[in-house]
Design an enzyme around this catalytic site. Structure first.
Site, PDB file in Angstrom:
ATOM      1  N   HIS A  70      46.026   0.446  33.149  1.00 11.54           N
ATOM      2  CA  HIS A  70      46.665   0.158  31.861  1.00 11.54           C
ATOM      3  C   HIS A  70      47.883  -0.766  31.998  1.00 11.54           C
ATOM      4  CE1 HIS A  70      46.919   2.186  27.658  1.00 11.54           C
ATOM      5  NE2 HIS A  70      47.444   0.996  27.592  1.00 11.54           N
ATOM      6  N   LYS A 104      41.085   3.184  30.034  1.00 14.39           N
ATOM      7  CA  LYS A 104      42.172   2.758  30.929  1.00 14.39           C
ATOM      8  C   LYS A 104      42.804   3.971  31.603  1.00 14.39           C
ATOM      9  CE  LYS A 104      43.295  -0.541  27.257  1.00 14.39           C
ATOM     10  NZ  LYS A 104      42.957   0.196  26.035  1.00 14.39           N
TER      11      LYS A 104
HETATM   12  P1  NDP Z   1      45.664  -5.421  16.039  1.00 16.01           P
HETATM   13  O1  NDP Z   1      46.057  -6.839  16.213  1.00 16.01           O
HETATM   14  O2  NDP Z   1      44.236  -5.058  16.179  1.00 16.01           O
HETATM   15  O3  NDP Z   1      46.211  -4.968  14.613  1.00 16.01           O
HETATM   16  C1  NDP Z   1      46.006  -3.684  14.129  1.00 16.01           C
HETATM   17  C2  NDP Z   1      46.816  -3.539  12.862  1.00 16.01           C
HETATM   18  O4  NDP Z   1      46.335  -4.440  11.866  1.00 16.01           O
HETATM   19  C3  NDP Z   1      46.724  -2.166  12.275  1.00 16.01           C
HETATM   20  O5  NDP Z   1      47.985  -1.898  11.676  1.00 16.01           O
HETATM   21  C4  NDP Z   1      45.619  -2.315  11.203  1.00 16.01           C
HETATM   22  O6  NDP Z   1      45.879  -1.383  10.187  1.00 16.01           O
HETATM   23  C5  NDP Z   1      45.836  -3.735  10.728  1.00 16.01           C
HETATM   24  N1  NDP Z   1      44.584  -4.447  10.371  1.00 16.01           N
HETATM   25  C6  NDP Z   1      43.395  -4.398  11.019  1.00 16.01           C
HETATM   26  N2  NDP Z   1      42.506  -5.232  10.455  1.00 16.01           N
HETATM   27  C7  NDP Z   1      43.139  -5.825   9.414  1.00 16.01           C
HETATM   28  C8  NDP Z   1      42.729  -6.780   8.454  1.00 16.01           C
HETATM   29  N3  NDP Z   1      41.506  -7.290   8.472  1.00 16.01           N
HETATM   30  N4  NDP Z   1      43.652  -7.165   7.527  1.00 16.01           N
HETATM   31  C9  NDP Z   1      44.897  -6.647   7.534  1.00 16.01           C
HETATM   32  N5  NDP Z   1      45.347  -5.746   8.415  1.00 16.01           N
HETATM   33  C10 NDP Z   1      44.467  -5.332   9.362  1.00 16.01           C
HETATM   34  O7  NDP Z   1      46.625  -4.579  17.000  1.00 16.01           O
HETATM   35  P2  NDP Z   1      46.478  -3.343  18.004  1.00 16.01           P
HETATM   36  O8  NDP Z   1      47.824  -3.167  18.545  1.00 16.01           O
HETATM   37  O9  NDP Z   1      45.819  -2.170  17.419  1.00 16.01           O
HETATM   38  O10 NDP Z   1      45.539  -3.899  19.166  1.00 16.01           O
HETATM   39  C11 NDP Z   1      44.136  -3.796  19.133  1.00 16.01           C
HETATM   40  C12 NDP Z   1      43.621  -2.948  20.262  1.00 16.01           C
HETATM   41  O11 NDP Z   1      44.061  -3.449  21.514  1.00 16.01           O
HETATM   42  C13 NDP Z   1      44.165  -1.503  20.272  1.00 16.01           C
HETATM   43  O12 NDP Z   1      43.560  -0.685  19.310  1.00 16.01           O
HETATM   44  C14 NDP Z   1      43.889  -1.114  21.689  1.00 16.01           C
HETATM   45  O13 NDP Z   1      42.516  -0.797  21.858  1.00 16.01           O
HETATM   46  C15 NDP Z   1      44.281  -2.388  22.425  1.00 16.01           C
HETATM   47  N6  NDP Z   1      45.694  -2.391  22.861  1.00 16.01           N
HETATM   48  C16 NDP Z   1      45.949  -2.376  24.197  1.00 16.01           C
HETATM   49  C17 NDP Z   1      47.215  -2.378  24.682  1.00 16.01           C
HETATM   50  C18 NDP Z   1      47.431  -2.390  26.141  1.00 16.01           C
HETATM   51  O14 NDP Z   1      48.562  -2.189  26.578  1.00 16.01           O
HETATM   52  N7  NDP Z   1      46.424  -2.614  26.950  1.00 16.01           N
HETATM   53  C19 NDP Z   1      48.388  -2.358  23.792  1.00 16.01           C
HETATM   54  C20 NDP Z   1      48.037  -2.408  22.385  1.00 16.01           C
HETATM   55  C21 NDP Z   1      46.742  -2.439  21.965  1.00 16.01           C
HETATM   56  P3  NDP Z   1      44.758  -0.332   9.633  1.00 16.01           P
HETATM   57  O15 NDP Z   1      44.274   0.484  10.787  1.00 16.01           O
HETATM   58  O16 NDP Z   1      45.528   0.446   8.613  1.00 16.01           O
HETATM   59  O17 NDP Z   1      43.674  -1.197   9.030  1.00 16.01           O
END
Ligand code: NDP
Length: 295
Positions: free
Chosen positions: A109, A76
């Site tokens: 983004h 992005k």
């Molecule tokens: P998610 O919904 O993917 O949740 C991620 C969180 O959940 C982390 O804290 C992770 O912790 C935890 N987690 C992951 N898998 C599990 C599981 N199976 N059980 C329990 N907990 C779990 O949220 P994100 O905000 O990371 O969004 C995903 C992706 O979307 C981002 O990585 C990014 O690429 C994108 N994104 C884009 C945005 C935008 O503005 N365009 C904004 C936000 C995100 P841990 O790592 O400790 O496992």
């Protein structure tokens, strides 16, 4: 392993239904996270110039032994690089950090509502990159209906993707419906609840929701898997993030069960209308702008 469903973008380019996100993954943990994802079967990685880990994403892919052409790389352009020439340069920075000549999907983004002209100029640069074969598809992120409407008035290429916050507590059905009408694929960020955002605001985590928990028990799956399956069956792209190999694998193991229509409807009914992420209308250079380093 069961077949991985693919989604076809409005220009015929394909990507797998579940990708891998690296937002908030520190650079020094990114290589091992992406490596674990590729080993688990993911073939789509979503990063961003603003995440500061494009270099590590590229390195992990290059070292993985998986053919570059088999991996779909999405990144992005950050708002500080909006404007026609700036966004062309933003592509160069990202491609160089990723170590690739071509990016599979390049998206804006955020909309910059107070300076929409710059947003439009940035999108024109994406159209140029697409025409020149530097990217295979282009799109946007966090664009609301009013931003998409204004963009479509000027664009020559309909965005292939709009990456937006979608999880059981926040579905953005108006934005999704607009996308369906115009051939813009909804790509769900925070697909299992944007847990960090909700935790910060004192909201219960989707992972602890009793309705989702009951459905998970019925299928012998985890709440995260149920939420990801909900996205897959409703035709969205989803990009869960984790740095933990067991969760990374768990989140990709969602292709061997089927939610019923009643279960999908029960999850749909959890929508609170409450956003976890920043308000798209409030994004401005003064508050969110910061320079993206050269490659
Ligand atoms: P998610 O919904 O993917 O949740 C991620 C969180 O959940 C982390 O804290 C992770 O912790 C935890 N987690 C992951 N898998 C599990 C599981 N199976 N059980 C329990 N907990 C779990 O949220 P994100 O905000 O990371 O969004 C995903 C992706 O979307 C981002 O990585 C990014 O690429 C994108 N994104 C884009 C945005 C935008 O503005 N365009 C904004 C936000 C995100 P841990 O790592 O400790 O496992």
């Amino acid at each position: 392993m069961p077949a991985i469903p693919h989604l076809t973008l409005n220009n015929g380019v394909e990507l797998s239904a579940i990708g891998f996100g690296v937002f908030q993954t520190p650079p020094d943990e990114t290589r091992s996270a992406v490596d674990a994802a590729l080993k688990a079967g993911y073939r789509h990685i979503d990063t961003a110039a603003a995440y500061g880990n494009e270099r590590e994403v590229g390195e992990a892919i290059a070292r993985s032994g998986v053919d570059r052409s088999a991996v779909f790389i999405e990144t992005k352009i950050w708002i500080s690089d909006y404007g026609y020439a700036e966004t062309l340069h933003g592509f160069e920075k990202s491609a160089k950090k990723l170590g690739v000549d071509q990016i599979d999907l390049l998206i804006l983004h955020q909309a910059l509502p107070s300076e929409f002209g710059r947003t439009l100029a940035a999108y024109r640069a994406l159209e140029t990159l697409l025409a020149d074969g530097k990217v295979r598809a282009i799109g946007v992120s966090n664009f609301m209906v009013e931003h998409l409407t204004a963009l479509l008035e000027k664009a020559t290429v309909v965005p292939a993707v709009n990456q937006i916050e979608v999880h059981p507590y926040f579905a953005q059905r108006d934005v999704q419906a607009f996308g369906v009408r115009h051939g813009i694929l909804a790509q769900a960020w925070a697909p299992i609840g944007g847990i960090t955002f909700y935790r910060d605001s004192g909201h219960r985590s989707t992972l602890e929701d009793p309705v989702i928990g009951e459905i998970a028990t019925a299928h012998g799956k985890s709440p995260a898997q149920v939420m990801l399956r909900w996205h897959v069956q409703q035709g969205r792209s989803a990009i869960p993030k984790s740095t933990k190999p067991a969760r990374i694998a768990e989140n990709f193991d969602v292709f061997d069960f089927e939610l019923t229509a009643e279960q999908l409807a029960a999850i749909d009914a959890l929508d609170t209308g409450k956003r976890g992420g920043p308000e798209p209308e409030a994004i401005a250079l003064e508050t969110f702008g910061r320079p993206i380093p050269e490659a």
